[in-house]
Design a protein around this motif. Structure first.
Motif, PDB file in Angstrom:
ATOM      1  N   ILE A  14      26.387 -30.288  10.810  1.00 46.21           N
ATOM      2  CA  ILE A  14      27.343 -29.185  10.784  1.00 46.21           C
ATOM      3  C   ILE A  14      28.232 -29.225  12.025  1.00 46.21           C
ATOM      4  O   ILE A  14      29.442 -29.038  11.961  1.00 46.21           O
ATOM      5  N   THR A 183      24.449 -21.445  12.126  1.00 45.27           N
ATOM      6  CA  THR A 183      23.793 -22.709  11.790  1.00 45.27           C
ATOM      7  C   THR A 183      22.674 -22.471  10.785  1.00 45.27           C
ATOM      8  O   THR A 183      22.494 -23.245   9.832  1.00 45.27           O
ATOM      9  N   ASP A 186      24.302 -21.884   7.370  1.00 47.56           N
ATOM     10  CA  ASP A 186      24.798 -23.120   6.775  1.00 47.56           C
ATOM     11  C   ASP A 186      23.649 -24.025   6.331  1.00 47.56           C
ATOM     12  O   ASP A 186      23.772 -24.768   5.346  1.00 47.56           O
ATOM     13  N   THR A 190      23.004 -25.380   2.619  1.00 47.45           N
ATOM     14  CA  THR A 190      22.749 -26.797   2.344  1.00 47.45           C
ATOM     15  C   THR A 190      21.556 -26.944   1.415  1.00 47.45           C
ATOM     16  O   THR A 190      21.574 -27.760   0.478  1.00 47.45           O
ATOM     17  N   ARG A 235      34.338 -24.294   8.673  1.00 50.69           N
ATOM     18  CA  ARG A 235      33.176 -25.171   8.774  1.00 50.69           C
ATOM     19  C   ARG A 235      32.247 -24.986   7.575  1.00 50.69           C
ATOM     20  O   ARG A 235      31.801 -25.952   6.961  1.00 50.69           O
ATOM     21  N   THR A 236      31.967 -23.733   7.242  1.00 54.87           N
ATOM     22  CA  THR A 236      31.067 -23.451   6.125  1.00 54.87           C
ATOM     23  C   THR A 236      31.675 -23.895   4.803  1.00 54.87           C
ATOM     24  O   THR A 236      31.009 -24.528   3.975  1.00 54.87           O
ATOM     25  N   LEU A 239      31.642 -27.644   4.439  1.00 55.14           N
ATOM     26  CA  LEU A 239      30.299 -28.105   4.122  1.00 55.14           C
ATOM     27  C   LEU A 239      30.019 -27.975   2.627  1.00 55.14           C
ATOM     28  O   LEU A 239      29.521 -28.908   1.978  1.00 55.14           O
TER      29      LEU A 239
END
Length: 455
Positions: A14, A183, A186, A190, A235-236, A239
């Motif tokens: 990440i 984190t 995320d 994932t 970022r999220t 991903l």
């Protein structure tokens, strides 16, 4: 050690992911957007350990239950009557094409087997089964798409700090590392996007908790939060799109869509309406649209809530949503034993009967050439326009001028002809008799040239 290793590996991936400045949706994503718009009707499911208290999904916040006390709830949660096949079959028979279920709500409890935390249904309950895995497998078996609702905010996690607008009385320490929390979030996403097969999308909620741009969410009674927290959505979102390019991202933030989002939602309101206080600052963008609503007045199971909407009300909402070029996501809050209330089951079956007869006028359509009126709405597909008369008592109905010639008109139910009088000022439709009082929706099918459907 295994949990720590997984956490560190995913965390590293990440951190090094490049920032996404301009989102360019993939071909798979664009195709999924179109299919989503064609599907039109989905089932929303709010289910978690809060169902044990039978007072909705916000009870931890509303009753100011400390996290250490709330943690006792999972030990009593044993939904032995949960049957994934029954749930998916119920949705399918109602005419629904997708299901959106809570993977983690604001209380922070995961309804799946998370490896980054043991605060989940497998590790903390006597049930010890992954309901999302069973549901995902059954959705694939029956051809129903699956979305995961996932909460941005978390009333349980110690690193969700600074506190937002809600969950301020849950007994957590007044410290924490928000980057660690992001984190963690995320990493859980994932897990959801790598262990449950094809996922149609992620339905986010809770962004408003850390924003000064709140547009009136139910947490508005809490002090306004001016923290200006950066959720690092780029970022999220990057991903998610990397793990499953076709997965659609929506965010119930009640403001204009952010880059990286693939559909726009409107909570308890039709697009453009501002009747509930959730969408005061929200304008309609260019993305596919969705509106969500409850079958009574609650999202999560509420034993005292008997404000059941009639089948007529729900069909009208579905039709109006389609007329507003939007999908309809209709919610149920299952009971703690895993069963869905019989009142909900009955209404969904009745909606399904209506959809079996009239689904052609909903599925695959876009908002029609006539904007919503007091009498109803229009939908369009190809060279067809469907006039949905929801509240009208006369034989004649006058439409404004249409962008094309009407070559024929008929009642959709029995194909009996409807007289057309068309001029530059508009179109007058004359039926043999006024719409019957007991009809949920009198539909007139118009043949048009050229096609008038919105893209």
């Amino acid at each position: 050690m295994r949990i720590l290793l997984v956490f560190l590996l995913v965390s590293l991936s990440i951190v090094v992911a490049p920032a996404q400045s301009v989102y360019q949706p993939s071909a798979e994503n664009l195709a999924a957007r179109k299919a989503f718009q064609d599907d039109k009707f989905g089932l929303f499911i709010h289910w978690g350990v809060y169902s044990l208290l039978a007072d909705g999904e916000w009870i931890m916040n509303q009753r100011q239950i400390p996290a250490k006390d709330y943690e006792k709830l999972p030990t009593f949660f044993n939904p032995v009557d949960f049957n994934a096949k029954e749930w998916v079959s119920m949705a399918k028979n109602a005419g629904m094409k997708y299901i959106t279920i809570t993977s983690k709500h604001h209380d922070g409890f995961a309804m799946y087997d998370s490896k980054v935390s043991d605060y989940d249904i497998v590790d903390r309950t006597p049930y010890k089964k992954d309901v999302l895995k069973m549901l995902a497998d059954e959705c694939q078996a029956q051809g129903i798409k699956l979305f995961f609702y996932h909460s941005h905010l978390d009333w349980h996690h110690p690193d969700y700090y600074p506190r937002g607008r809600t969950g301020q009385k849950t007994g957590r320490p007044e410290s924490g590392d928000f980057e660690k929390y992001l984190t963690y979030m995320d990493t859980q996403l994932t897990e959801l996007l790598t262990n449950y097969g094809p996922i149609a999308g992620i339905w986010f909620d809770g962004w408003w908790d850390q924003s000064s741009d709140d547009a009136g969410h139910v947490g508005k009674t809490a002090p306004a939060n001016k923290n200006g927290i950066d959720w690092k959505l780029d970022r999220t979102y990057s991903l998610i799109h990397k793990l499953q390019p076709a997965a659609l991202i929506g965010n119930n933030h009640h403001v204009a869509p952010f880059p990286g989002e693939d559909f726009q939602m409107f909570e308890k309101d039709l697009p453009g309406s501002k009747s509930t206080g959730f969408n005061e600052a929200q304008t309609i963008g260019q993305l596919p649209l969705e509106t969500c609503e409850t079958m009574n007045g609650s999202w999560g199971f509420n034993i005292k809530d008997n404000r059941y909407k009639s089948t007529k009300d729900l069909v009208h909402y579905l039709v109006k949503a389609a007329g507003h070029n939007a999908n309809f996501l209709l919610n149920v809050g299952p009971m703690p034993n895993g069963k869905i209330q019989p009142e909900f089951v009955k209404s969904l079956a009745e909606i399904g009967q209506w959809m079996q007869k009239n689904g052609e006028t909903i599925y695959g359509t876009r908002g029609g050439p006539v904007e919503a009126r007091n009498w109803g709405v229009t939908t369009a597909k190809g060279n067809k326009v469907y006039v949905h008369i929801l509240d009208w008592a006369d034989r004649q109905l006058t439409l404004p001028a249409l962008p094309g010639k009407v070559s024929a008109a008929r009642l959709f139910a029995d194909k009996s002809p409807v007289k057309i009088t068309q001029s530059a000022e508009g179109v007058v439709l004359t039926m043999a008799a006024p719409p019957a009082a007991d009809m949920l929706d009198t539909i007139i099918e118009l043949d048009m040239a050229p096609a008038t459907a919105k893209k």
